[in-house]
Enzyme design. Structure first.
Site, PDB file in Angstrom:
ATOM      1  N   ASP A 185      -5.151  -0.231  -4.911  1.00 18.75           N
ATOM      2  CA  ASP A 185      -4.005   0.669  -4.828  1.00 18.75           C
ATOM      3  C   ASP A 185      -2.756  -0.150  -4.503  1.00 18.75           C
ATOM      4  O   ASP A 185      -2.784  -0.994  -3.600  1.00 18.75           O
ATOM      5  CB  ASP A 185      -4.239   1.718  -3.741  1.00 18.75           C
ATOM      6  CG  ASP A 185      -3.189   2.810  -3.763  1.00 18.75           C
ATOM      7  OD1 ASP A 185      -3.310   3.719  -4.592  1.00 18.75           O
ATOM      8  OD2 ASP A 185      -2.248   2.738  -2.944  1.00 18.75           O
ATOM      9  N   GLU A 229      -0.975   4.621  -9.497  1.00 18.65           N
ATOM     10  CA  GLU A 229      -0.865   3.203  -9.156  1.00 18.65           C
ATOM     11  C   GLU A 229      -2.201   2.614  -8.728  1.00 18.65           C
ATOM     12  O   GLU A 229      -2.250   1.566  -8.091  1.00 18.65           O
ATOM     13  CB  GLU A 229       0.169   3.007  -8.042  1.00 18.65           C
ATOM     14  CG  GLU A 229      -0.191   3.605  -6.702  1.00 18.65           C
ATOM     15  CD  GLU A 229       0.253   5.047  -6.537  1.00 18.65           C
ATOM     16  OE1 GLU A 229       0.411   5.476  -5.384  1.00 18.65           O
ATOM     17  OE2 GLU A 229       0.447   5.754  -7.551  1.00 18.65           O
TER      18      GLU A 229
END
Length: 327
Positions: A185, A229
């Site tokens: 992440d 993301e």
């Protein structure tokens, strides 16, 4: 071997042990604008075929040493022979010979004495059909690639990730080998978008995806955009130690990019946090448990400060929510 070549035209390989027949075929087809290569027997035909990759083969059925039927079988077994039509030329018209020609992979046949207008039309038709088939399969491969690739980052998309995860989970279950998963992440990515704009955010994700892909070397490993993301890496036959080392290498590769992030709370550059899980799948089990474990590890790494790798630890997982969210 005798080859007469003309530019930008289909290449015809003529295979016949009779020089007169080869000459007739060559002159007739050259008049149609084809390039010509010749072989006088089956063994020479195999050599010429692998070297020149002709668009069609005109193959005499009756030849000494290796006849056309055996030659056709061997041509079909070559990797480069998948799309090449083979037109058998034979003086045999009995049902058994015709059936055998098709059984060994010939697309069509003509009989001797050759009817030249028929031969020209069949050669043209077979080449066109072969080209259309190749174009169709190429288009299908590209379509398949497009539906499994994330458009922005050019790594596998979520759909491909789940397909591959299920596939490798079942394979590892059969072989009783470990399957590892890395969930990554991008740290404070919302803040990055707010600061630099969404176009810069897209470029950031593209650079990170490229760095991850360049770090993951093995053909069996899959890099995917898991969502937003988040990125995922599936690692078949990989133990926890190997997965942790790779996850740390991925984090370092992203740091090396030195993408400025003035509002990050952990660095002046963009960083990522990674959670790792490893399972030896049980038969008839589900891979979702491995994803949940990697997600738990990712959450734990975030709570400990981000910009780090954490492997899932079952002993310490009881206090970690199953579906946590930290920006």
């Amino acid at each position: 071997m005798n080859a007469v070549l003309q530019t930008d035209q289909s290449l015809v390989l003529i295979v016949d042990d009779e020089p007169f027949i080869r000459t007739q075929l060559r002159l007739s087809l050259q008049c149609e604008g084809y390039r010509i290569a010749e072989a006088q027997d089956g063994r020479e035909a195999l050599t010429v075929f692998e070297k020149l990759h002709p668009d069609i083969v005109l193959l005499d059925a009756i030849m000494p040493d290796m006849d056309g039927f055996d030659c056709c079988t061997q041509l079909q077994s070559l990797d480069c022979g998948k799309y090449t039509p083979i037109l058998m030329i034979t003086g045999l018209e009995d049902r058994e010979s015709v059936d055998r020609a098709f059984e060994v992979g010939a697309i069509d046949y003509v009989t001797k004495p050759i009817h030249w207008p028929v031969l020209r039309q069949r050669v043209r038709r077979l080449i066109q059909q072969s080209q259309l088939q190749q174009q169709l399969e190429s288009a299908n491969r590209e379509l398949q690639r497009l539906v499994t690739i994330d458009e922005l980052t050019q790594v596998a998309n979520r759909r491909r990730f789940e397909e591959y995860c299920a596939q490798e989970w079942q394979r590892m279950a059969r072989e009783q080998l470990p399957l590892s998963l890395i969930l990554c992440d991008v740290d404070f990515f919302k803040s990055y978008n707010d600061t630099y704009g969404h176009q810069a955010g897209d470029r950031c994700l593209q650079e990170i995806a490229k760095a991850i892909k360049n770090t993951v070397k093995r053909p069996a490993d899959l890099v995917a955009r898991y969502g937003g993301e988040e990125f995922a890496v599936i690692l078949p036959t990989t133990n926890p130690e190997g997965a942790i080392v790779l996850a740390e290498t991925i984090c370092s590769a992203v740091k090396i990019l030195e993408i400025p992030h003035c509002n990050s709370l952990v660095s002046s550059y963009v960083t990522i946090t990674a959670g790792v899980s490893t399972e030896i799948p049980e038969p008839n089990s589900d891979f979702q448990a491995m994803i949940t474990a990697a997600d738990r590890a990712l959450y734990q790494a975030k709570t400990e400060g981000r910009d780090r790798v954490k492997h899932y630890n079952k002993q310490s997982s009881s206090t970690i929510p199953i579906y946590p969210f930290l920006p």
